[in-house]
Design a protein around this motif. Sequence first.
Motif, short mmCIF file in Angstrom:
data_model
loop_
_atom_site.label_atom_id
_atom_site.label_comp_id
_atom_site.label_asym_id
_atom_site.label_seq_id
_atom_site.Cartn_x
_atom_site.Cartn_y
_atom_site.Cartn_z
N GLY A 58 0.70 -1.47 0.31
CA GLY A 58 -0.09 0.32 -0.35
C GLY A 58 0.57 1.46 0.03
N ASP A 59 1.90 0.54 0.63
CA ASP A 59 2.99 1.62 0.39
C ASP A 59 4.20 2.72 -0.32
N ASP A 60 4.04 1.36 -1.37
CA ASP A 60 5.12 1.13 -2.54
C ASP A 60 4.79 2.02 -4.18
N GLY A 61 3.15 2.95 -4.43
CA GLY A 61 2.97 2.87 -5.02
C GLY A 61 1.46 2.45 -6.14
N SER A 62 1.79 0.62 -6.09
CA SER A 62 0.90 -0.33 -6.47
C SER A 62 -0.51 0.51 -6.09
N GLU A 63 -1.45 -0.44 -7.46
CA GLU A 63 -2.34 -0.15 -7.83
C GLU A 63 -3.59 -1.13 -8.01
N GLY A 66 -3.85 -18.35 -13.29
CA GLY A 66 -3.69 -17.92 -12.11
C GLY A 66 -2.69 -17.28 -11.61
N VAL A 67 -2.13 -17.15 -12.61
CA VAL A 67 -0.46 -16.23 -11.91
C VAL A 67 -0.75 -14.99 -11.97
N ARG A 68 0.05 -13.89 -11.26
CA ARG A 68 -0.85 -13.15 -10.30
C ARG A 68 0.42 -11.88 -10.73
N VAL A 69 0.23 -11.10 -10.40
CA VAL A 69 1.43 -10.13 -10.63
C VAL A 69 1.15 -8.95 -10.05
N ARG A 70 2.16 -8.33 -9.69
CA ARG A 70 1.79 -6.95 -8.59
C ARG A 70 2.09 -6.01 -10.22
N ASP A 71 0.67 -4.61 -10.25
CA ASP A 71 1.55 -3.53 -11.05
C ASP A 71 2.90 -3.33 -11.37
N VAL A 72 3.38 -2.71 -9.81
CA VAL A 72 4.51 -2.51 -9.29
C VAL A 72 5.95 -3.23 -10.30
N ASP A 73 5.39 -4.23 -10.55
CA ASP A 73 6.21 -5.40 -10.63
C ASP A 73 6.18 -6.42 -12.11
N VAL A 74 5.61 -5.20 -12.90
CA VAL A 74 5.90 -5.61 -14.43
C VAL A 74 6.58 -5.60 -15.02
N ASP A 75 7.45 -4.45 -14.46
CA ASP A 75 8.52 -4.26 -15.47
C ASP A 75 9.65 -4.64 -14.62
N GLU A 76 9.97 -4.48 -13.41
CA GLU A 76 10.75 -5.67 -13.04
C GLU A 76 11.14 -7.10 -12.83
N LYS A 77 9.84 -7.35 -13.13
CA LYS A 77 9.79 -8.49 -13.95
C LYS A 77 10.38 -9.37 -15.28
N GLY A 78 10.07 -7.76 -16.33
CA GLY A 78 10.47 -7.78 -18.08
C GLY A 78 9.33 -8.54 -18.11
N LEU A 79 8.13 -8.14 -18.25
CA LEU A 79 7.00 -8.86 -18.94
C LEU A 79 7.25 -8.78 -20.40
N PRO A 80 6.78 -9.39 -21.06
CA PRO A 80 6.32 -8.65 -22.43
C PRO A 80 4.71 -8.60 -22.72
N ARG A 81 4.74 -6.96 -23.29
CA ARG A 81 3.22 -6.58 -23.63
C ARG A 81 2.66 -6.88 -24.38
N ASP A 82 1.03 -7.19 -24.76
CA ASP A 82 0.17 -7.00 -25.94
C ASP A 82 0.75 -5.66 -27.04
N ASN A 83 0.22 -5.48 -27.97
CA ASN A 83 0.23 -4.58 -28.76
C ASN A 83 -0.51 -3.40 -28.04
N LYS A 84 -1.45 -3.24 -26.78
CA LYS A 84 -2.45 -2.38 -25.74
C LYS A 84 -1.78 -1.88 -24.37
N ARG A 97 -5.33 -10.08 -16.90
CA ARG A 97 -6.33 -8.50 -16.38
C ARG A 97 -5.89 -7.95 -15.38
N PHE A 98 -6.42 -6.70 -15.37
CA PHE A 98 -5.80 -5.67 -14.23
C PHE A 98 -7.27 -5.87 -13.02
N GLU A 99 -6.70 -5.65 -11.63
CA GLU A 99 -7.83 -5.68 -11.32
C GLU A 99 -6.93 -4.64 -9.77
N ARG A 100 -8.00 -3.18 -9.25
CA ARG A 100 -7.43 -2.84 -9.11
C ARG A 100 -7.47 -3.35 -7.08
#
Length: 79
Positions: A23-28, A37-55, A68-71
């Motif tokens: 809650g205090d690291d900028g994660s939304e 069922g894999v879950r990745v926090r939004d603040v960890d996506v770039d750190e983990k180097g996940l590929p992204r689709d065209n959107k 999918r993103f869940e707040r």
Amino acid sequence: MGIFDTVTGFLESSTERAPGTAGDDGSEGSYWCDDCGVRVRDVDVDEKGLPRDNKGTPRCPDCDGRMRFERASGTGCAC
């Protein structure tokens, strides 16, 4: 202090958030893969180097499915 006071004190302290917790690291929220069922926090996506689709949506690191993103709701984590 009686047993009731001891138990009450314990329960009150267990609901307090410790410094440096979620809650205090900028994660939304988190990205979820509905297929596996894999879950990745939004603040960890770039750190983990996940590929992204065209959107710009991350792809699952396990099955390459679209995530999918869940707040996060409230002050807790997006678990």
